[in-house]
Design a protein around this motif. Structure first.
Motif, PDB file in Angstrom:
ATOM      1  N   ARG A  81       0.837  -1.203   0.000  1.00  0.00           N
ATOM      2  CA  ARG A  81       0.000   0.000   0.000  1.00  0.00           C
ATOM      3  C   ARG A  81       0.875   1.259   0.000  1.00  0.00           C
ATOM      4  NH1 ARG A  81      -5.393   1.159   1.359  1.00  0.00           N
ATOM      5  NH2 ARG A  81      -5.760   3.273   2.134  1.00  0.00           N
ATOM      6  N   THR A 107      -5.254  -1.635  -1.795  1.00  0.00           N
ATOM      7  CA  THR A 107      -5.815  -0.447  -2.464  1.00  0.00           C
ATOM      8  C   THR A 107      -7.194  -0.062  -1.928  1.00  0.00           C
ATOM      9  OG1 THR A 107      -6.683  -1.886  -4.218  1.00  0.00           O
ATOM     10  CG2 THR A 107      -4.564  -0.820  -4.624  1.00  0.00           C
ATOM     11  N   ARG A 108      -7.624  -0.735  -0.874  1.00  0.00           N
ATOM     12  CA  ARG A 108      -8.966  -0.431  -0.327  1.00  0.00           C
ATOM     13  C   ARG A 108      -9.024   1.041   0.074  1.00  0.00           C
ATOM     14  NH1 ARG A 108     -13.604  -0.961  -1.109  1.00  0.00           N
ATOM     15  NH2 ARG A 108     -15.138  -1.663   0.408  1.00  0.00           N
ATOM     16  N   PHE A 109     -10.089   1.713  -0.382  1.00  0.00           N
ATOM     17  CA  PHE A 109     -10.390   3.121  -0.091  1.00  0.00           C
ATOM     18  C   PHE A 109      -9.438   4.106  -0.774  1.00  0.00           C
ATOM     19  CE2 PHE A 109     -11.836   0.770   3.779  1.00  0.00           C
ATOM     20  CZ  PHE A 109     -13.192   0.833   3.488  1.00  0.00           C
ATOM     21  N   LEU A 110      -8.573   3.610  -1.680  1.00  0.00           N
ATOM     22  CA  LEU A 110      -7.775   4.535  -2.495  1.00  0.00           C
ATOM     23  C   LEU A 110      -8.618   4.985  -3.684  1.00  0.00           C
ATOM     24  CD1 LEU A 110      -4.209   2.882  -2.557  1.00  0.00           C
ATOM     25  CD2 LEU A 110      -5.174   4.498  -0.908  1.00  0.00           C
ATOM     26  N   SER A 111      -8.263   6.112  -4.259  1.00  0.00           N
ATOM     27  CA  SER A 111      -9.084   6.688  -5.332  1.00  0.00           C
ATOM     28  C   SER A 111      -8.746   6.144  -6.724  1.00  0.00           C
ATOM     29  CB  SER A 111      -8.916   8.216  -5.346  1.00  0.00           C
ATOM     30  OG  SER A 111      -7.553   8.563  -5.531  1.00  0.00           O
ATOM     31  N   LEU A 142     -14.563  -6.107  -5.661  1.00  0.00           N
ATOM     32  CA  LEU A 142     -14.083  -4.756  -5.394  1.00  0.00           C
ATOM     33  C   LEU A 142     -13.298  -4.164  -6.558  1.00  0.00           C
ATOM     34  CD1 LEU A 142     -12.806  -5.237  -1.716  1.00  0.00           C
ATOM     35  CD2 LEU A 142     -15.042  -4.376  -2.473  1.00  0.00           C
TER      36      LEU A 142
END
Length: 364
Positions: A81, A107-111, A142
């Motif tokens: 990350r 990459t969770r919650f990345l734009s 996801l």
């Protein structure tokens, strides 16, 4: 556009070759490319252009227990990350099953947009990887897109993601590399060539048995196997048991297989399963007639039976033997099929294939 590519390593393999070619292609077409691998970067099998920013993270390793595996993977997610954030990507593209899962967590919650790609036939995954299979079902939705290589694999993953896209592998061989001197000494006799990792998947045990039965009547033919793997000693022992060790060459991993394949007479794909076999595409691009098991998946999409090669039922030794024998005996047929085989270079040209990836990355 900033694109970050992620794969476990750049060791010899089809997925690694495709991702390396993708990195080089995108960088030469105006994109800013970062390449993240989990290995230490000491021995890449493929060349990366100076335009690509390669960052080997040195986080790969074997875990001795489930608990140790969980702890290590949490650390991997954190390091990955951080590396992804440092590359500031508009899009992340990940190759391979377990790497995809780690990337989706990292990459969770990345734009940024996230594209993941399965590179093999998924139904042959070992049962002991049940946790990873469960995580795949949970996390694959996801991703913005899930890329596979054939329609039959798309059907398997239809429930895993709302956007499952089919993009086959590209193939492109520099004619100058074909002209290079081979890295191994080639005999003047007729030659069958095969290429791949020396693993159960690739079916070299089947090919060696079939070649042994043919060699009794066709002693002017040799078999050349390009590749490395855990079964090398076992396969060599099998050739000794069959009395054909002098006629089978284990050439190992070579930097330029094309200079060898182009000097052979026939290519055989004996795999039990595939994703979309690069070795088959590359052999055909070199002008070789091919014989292949009609295994899941890929060969049926590439080979036009009787025109540029021959397809035989999966793991059928007798029919594989007959197909190889047919081409051994018929030089004109080999030459005609080899000539037709070269057209795969147009069907799977890099510009056609990479444009599809580019459209997904840009927002398609």
């Amino acid at each position: 556009m900033k694109i970050t590519l992620v794969i476990s390593s750049l060791a010899g393999g089809g997925a690694e070759r495709v991702l390396t070619n993708m990195a080089n292609y995108f960088s030469m077409h105006g994109h800013e490319i970062s390449l993240l691998t989990f290995d230490d970067g000491r021995s890449p099998s493929y060349n990366i252009t100076g335009l690509v920013k390669w960052n080997p993270l040195n986080i790969s390793g074997v875990s001795r227990s489930i608990i140790e595996g969980i702890i290590k993977n949490l650390r991997h997610i954190y390091i990955l990350r951080k590396a992804i954030l440092n590359s500031s990507p508009d899009c992340v593209i990940s190759f391979m099953f377990t790497t995809n899962i780690i990337v989706l967590m990292a990459t969770r919650f990345l734009s940024c947009k996230v594209l993941i790609s399965e590179r093999n036939y998924p139904k042959y995954i070992r049962e002991r990887r049940i946790i990873w299979i469960w995580l795949r079902k949970i996390l694959y939705p996801l991703a913005d897109h899930l890329v596979v290589q054939t329609d039959s694999i798309k059907e398997i993953f239809r429930s895993h993601n709302r956007s499952v896209q089919v993009i086959p592998n590209p193939v492109c061989i520099d004619p100058e590399r074909i002209k290079d001197m081979p890295e191994v000494l080639l005999t003047t006799c007729n030659k069958i060539v095969a290429m791949g990792s020396l693993t159960t998947q690739k079916g070299f045990d089947i090919l060696i048995d079939v070649f042994a039965s043919l060699y009794m009547h066709y002693s002017d033919w040799n078999l050349i196997i390009l590749g490395e793997g855990d079964l090398k000693s076992e396969l060599k022992s099998r050739t000794r048991e069959l009395g054909i060790e002098h006629a089978v060459v284990f050439a190992g991993w070579v930097g330029n297989p094309f200079s060898i394949m182009s000097r052979c007479d026939l290519f055989v794909l004996s795999s039990r399963y595939e994703g979309f076999p690069n070795a088959l595409l590359e052999a055909m691009c070199c002008g070789l007639p091919v014989v292949s098991f009609d295994c899941p998946t890929g060969p049926r999409q590439i080979i036009q039976h009787g025109i540029n090669g021959l397809l035989v039922p999966p793991e059928d030794k007798d029919k594989l033997k007959r197909a190889i024998q047919c081409l051994m005996e018929k030089k004109e047929m080999r030459e005609c099929m080899g000539k037709n085989a070269k057209y795969v270079s147009k069907r799977y040209a890099p510009d056609k294939i990479m444009t599809k990836w580019e459209k997904l990355a840009l927002g398609g």
